[in-house]
Design a protein around this motif. Structure first.
Motif, PDB file in Angstrom:
ATOM      1  N   LEU A 107       0.851  -1.185   0.000  1.00 38.63           N
ATOM      2  CA  LEU A 107       0.000   0.000   0.000  1.00 38.63           C
ATOM      3  C   LEU A 107       0.892   1.242   0.000  1.00 38.63           C
ATOM      4  CD1 LEU A 107      -3.175   0.500   2.050  1.00 38.63           C
ATOM      5  CD2 LEU A 107      -1.459   2.289   2.051  1.00 38.63           C
ATOM      6  N   TYR A 108       0.541   2.194  -0.843  1.00 39.67           N
ATOM      7  CA  TYR A 108       1.251   3.464  -0.921  1.00 39.67           C
ATOM      8  C   TYR A 108       0.256   4.584  -0.644  1.00 39.67           C
ATOM      9  CZ  TYR A 108       4.948   0.801  -3.151  1.00 39.67           C
ATOM     10  OH  TYR A 108       5.930  -0.116  -3.405  1.00 39.67           O
ATOM     11  N   PHE A 109       0.724   5.619   0.036  1.00 40.42           N
ATOM     12  CA  PHE A 109      -0.129   6.775   0.271  1.00 40.42           C
ATOM     13  C   PHE A 109       0.644   8.047  -0.007  1.00 40.42           C
ATOM     14  CE2 PHE A 109       1.857   5.840   4.326  1.00 40.42           C
ATOM     15  CZ  PHE A 109       2.208   7.087   4.836  1.00 40.42           C
ATOM     16  N   GLU A 110      -0.085   9.071  -0.396  1.00 44.34           N
ATOM     17  CA  GLU A 110       0.527  10.361  -0.677  1.00 44.34           C
ATOM     18  C   GLU A 110       0.953  10.995   0.642  1.00 44.34           C
ATOM     19  OE1 GLU A 110      -0.774  13.523  -3.876  1.00 44.34           O
ATOM     20  OE2 GLU A 110      -1.834  13.894  -2.005  1.00 44.34           O
ATOM     21  N   GLU A 111       2.238  11.281   0.752  1.00 49.55           N
ATOM     22  CA  GLU A 111       2.796  11.848   1.982  1.00 49.55           C
ATOM     23  C   GLU A 111       2.807  13.367   1.866  1.00 49.55           C
ATOM     24  OE1 GLU A 111       6.298  10.185   4.617  1.00 49.55           O
ATOM     25  OE2 GLU A 111       7.059  11.171   2.820  1.00 49.55           O
ATOM     26  N   VAL A 112       1.898  13.989   2.590  1.00 56.08           N
ATOM     27  CA  VAL A 112       1.735  15.444   2.528  1.00 56.08           C
ATOM     28  C   VAL A 112       2.510  16.075   3.679  1.00 56.08           C
ATOM     29  CG1 VAL A 112       0.071  17.340   2.541  1.00 56.08           C
ATOM     30  CG2 VAL A 112      -0.551  15.148   1.497  1.00 56.08           C
ATOM     31  N   ARG A 113       3.320  17.068   3.359  1.00 55.13           N
ATOM     32  CA  ARG A 113       4.111  17.762   4.375  1.00 55.13           C
ATOM     33  C   ARG A 113       3.573  19.160   4.670  1.00 55.13           C
ATOM     34  NH1 ARG A 113       6.432  14.307   7.427  1.00 55.13           N
ATOM     35  NH2 ARG A 113       7.723  12.826   6.316  1.00 55.13           N
ATOM     36  N   ALA A 131      -7.146  20.529   8.240  1.00 58.28           N
ATOM     37  CA  ALA A 131      -6.680  19.568   7.231  1.00 58.28           C
ATOM     38  C   ALA A 131      -5.514  18.744   7.762  1.00 58.28           C
ATOM     39  CB  ALA A 131      -6.274  20.299   5.951  1.00 58.28           C
ATOM     40  N   ALA A 132      -4.615  19.383   8.485  1.00 57.92           N
ATOM     41  CA  ALA A 132      -3.472  18.664   9.058  1.00 57.92           C
ATOM     42  C   ALA A 132      -3.925  17.633  10.083  1.00 57.92           C
ATOM     43  CB  ALA A 132      -2.495  19.655   9.700  1.00 57.92           C
ATOM     44  N   HIS A 133      -4.881  18.014  10.916  1.00 60.03           N
ATOM     45  CA  HIS A 133      -5.387  17.078  11.928  1.00 60.03           C
ATOM     46  C   HIS A 133      -6.102  15.895  11.277  1.00 60.03           C
ATOM     47  CE1 HIS A 133      -5.471  20.263  15.389  1.00 60.03           C
ATOM     48  NE2 HIS A 133      -4.253  19.994  14.950  1.00 60.03           N
ATOM     49  N   ILE A 134      -6.915  16.161  10.283  1.00 62.59           N
ATOM     50  CA  ILE A 134      -7.644  15.091   9.590  1.00 62.59           C
ATOM     51  C   ILE A 134      -6.653  14.142   8.911  1.00 62.59           C
ATOM     52  CG2 ILE A 134      -9.193  14.603   7.650  1.00 62.59           C
ATOM     53  CD1 ILE A 134     -10.611  17.315   8.486  1.00 62.59           C
ATOM     54  N   TYR A 135      -5.669  14.702   8.214  1.00 60.75           N
ATOM     55  CA  TYR A 135      -4.662  13.878   7.544  1.00 60.75           C
ATOM     56  C   TYR A 135      -3.922  13.015   8.562  1.00 60.75           C
ATOM     57  CZ  TYR A 135      -0.500  12.523   4.942  1.00 60.75           C
ATOM     58  OH  TYR A 135       0.504  11.794   4.363  1.00 60.75           O
ATOM     59  N   GLY A 136      -3.526  13.624   9.682  1.00 61.99           N
ATOM     60  CA  GLY A 136      -2.814  12.873  10.718  1.00 61.99           C
ATOM     61  C   GLY A 136      -3.642  11.737  11.277  1.00 61.99           C
ATOM     62  N   GLY A 137      -4.924  11.971  11.494  1.00 63.14           N
ATOM     63  CA  GLY A 137      -5.808  10.916  11.992  1.00 63.14           C
ATOM     64  C   GLY A 137      -5.992   9.798  10.988  1.00 63.14           C
ATOM     65  N   LEU A 138      -6.147  10.163   9.718  1.00 63.71           N
ATOM     66  CA  LEU A 138      -6.296   9.143   8.671  1.00 63.71           C
ATOM     67  C   LEU A 138      -5.004   8.344   8.517  1.00 63.71           C
ATOM     68  CD1 LEU A 138      -8.305  11.181   6.017  1.00 63.71           C
ATOM     69  CD2 LEU A 138      -9.169   9.252   7.366  1.00 63.71           C
ATOM     70  N   MET A 139      -3.869   9.034   8.577  1.00 62.50           N
ATOM     71  CA  MET A 139      -2.587   8.336   8.436  1.00 62.50           C
ATOM     72  C   MET A 139      -2.351   7.393   9.620  1.00 62.50           C
ATOM     73  SD  MET A 139       1.180   9.716   7.462  1.00 62.50           S
ATOM     74  CE  MET A 139       1.666  10.307   9.052  1.00 62.50           C
ATOM     75  N   HIS A 185      -1.695  -4.129  11.531  1.00 55.45           N
ATOM     76  CA  HIS A 185      -2.579  -5.201  12.010  1.00 55.45           C
ATOM     77  C   HIS A 185      -2.729  -6.306  10.956  1.00 55.45           C
ATOM     78  CE1 HIS A 185      -5.934  -7.060  14.169  1.00 55.45           C
ATOM     79  NE2 HIS A 185      -6.555  -7.123  13.012  1.00 55.45           N
ATOM     80  N   HIS A 186      -2.787  -5.910   9.680  1.00 56.96           N
ATOM     81  CA  HIS A 186      -2.995  -6.876   8.591  1.00 56.96           C
ATOM     82  C   HIS A 186      -1.691  -7.295   7.915  1.00 56.96           C
ATOM     83  CE1 HIS A 186      -7.389  -6.762   8.676  1.00 56.96           C
ATOM     84  NE2 HIS A 186      -7.274  -5.469   8.918  1.00 56.96           N
ATOM     85  N   ASP A 187      -0.544  -6.904   8.491  1.00 60.01           N
ATOM     86  CA  ASP A 187       0.768  -7.250   7.923  1.00 60.01           C
ATOM     87  C   ASP A 187       0.906  -6.826   6.459  1.00 60.01           C
ATOM     88  OD1 ASP A 187       1.801  -8.419  10.276  1.00 60.01           O
ATOM     89  OD2 ASP A 187       0.695 -10.267   9.859  1.00 60.01           O
ATOM     90  N   ILE A 188       0.460  -5.615   6.160  1.00 64.81           N
ATOM     91  CA  ILE A 188       0.563  -5.069   4.811  1.00 64.81           C
ATOM     92  C   ILE A 188       1.663  -4.012   4.808  1.00 64.81           C
ATOM     93  CG2 ILE A 188      -0.625  -3.763   3.002  1.00 64.81           C
ATOM     94  CD1 ILE A 188      -3.266  -4.990   4.080  1.00 64.81           C
ATOM     95  N   PRO A 189       2.705  -4.189   4.001  1.00 58.73           N
ATOM     96  CA  PRO A 189       3.743  -3.160   3.921  1.00 58.73           C
ATOM     97  C   PRO A 189       3.165  -1.873   3.334  1.00 58.73           C
ATOM     98  CG  PRO A 189       4.352  -5.120   2.640  1.00 58.73           C
ATOM     99  CD  PRO A 189       2.967  -5.324   3.134  1.00 58.73           C
ATOM    100  N   TYR A 190       3.592  -0.736   3.875  1.00 52.93           N
ATOM    101  CA  TYR A 190       3.081   0.554   3.409  1.00 52.93           C
ATOM    102  C   TYR A 190       4.225   1.542   3.307  1.00 52.93           C
ATOM    103  CZ  TYR A 190       3.247   1.514   8.428  1.00 52.93           C
ATOM    104  OH  TYR A 190       3.653   1.642   9.731  1.00 52.93           O
ATOM    105  N   GLN A 191       4.008   2.547   2.451  1.00 56.19           N
ATOM    106  CA  GLN A 191       5.036   3.566   2.243  1.00 56.19           C
ATOM    107  C   GLN A 191       4.373   4.866   1.829  1.00 56.19           C
ATOM    108  OE1 GLN A 191       8.116   2.451  -0.548  1.00 56.19           O
ATOM    109  NE2 GLN A 191       8.624   4.578  -0.980  1.00 56.19           N
ATOM    110  N   GLY A 192       4.816   5.958   2.448  1.00 54.41           N
ATOM    111  CA  GLY A 192       4.399   7.290   2.027  1.00 54.41           C
ATOM    112  C   GLY A 192       5.302   7.776   0.915  1.00 54.41           C
TER     113      GLY A 192
END
Length: 154
Positions: free
Chosen positions: A64-70, A77-85, A94-101
């Motif tokens: 899984l890849y996600f857009e890493e916003v700085r 918006a920062a709080h929402i992004y942090g909570g989603l991340m 939990h599901h043993d899925i590798p992820y990368q921003g």
């Protein structure tokens, strides 16, 4: 067989793109805007449930890849992004899925040739690749998926 890859552009409107084991790409966007009478944490519980539904439909998610916003437009918006991340990374663990921003500029550069390309340019680039997109978040997720597929060497 190819690896199943999920790419996400996190936000109140989350863009997603999924490449399955057969190489088929599906994409879209979904809203995690709070509903009337919902507590503040419900957005994240709905996001977690949605991730589990996507995983169920896909059968498995290998990476899984996600857009890493700085930088964010505002504090909310920062709080929402942090909570989603936080929700996303805990779910992946939990599901043993590798992820990368992946930094926003890298995604835009790969899609358009320019790291500071605008939303319309990314949408046009994804349409040119044969993906009709209706939302800039969806386009960003697709651009990230194409970046990830190239990274995987597939």
């Amino acid at each position: 067989m190819k690896m199943t890859i999920l790419a996400l552009d996190l936000g109140t409107t989350t863009g997603w793109a999924l490449r399955d084991r057969e190489g088929q790409i599906s994409h879209g966007y979904t809203s995690f805007k709070p509903q009337r009478f919902e507590g503040g944490g419900m957005r994240y519980l709905r996001f977690k449930r949605w991730l589990t539904e996507i995983k169920g439909i896909a059968g498995a998610i290998h990476t899984l890849y996600f857009e890493e916003v700085r930088r964010h437009a505002g504090v909310d918006a920062a709080h929402i992004y942090g909570g989603l991340m936080a929700t996303l990374t805990a779910w992946c663990e939990h599901h043993d899925i590798p992820y990368q921003g992946v930094p926003v500029g890298a995604i835009k550069r790969h899609a358009t040739g320019r790291g500071n390309a605008g939303k319309d340019e990314v949408m046009a680039a994804m349409c040119a690749k044969g993906h009709p997109v209706l939302d800039d978040n969806e386009a960003d997720a697709l651009a990230l998926l194409h970046w990830a597929v190239q990274l995987q060497g597939e």
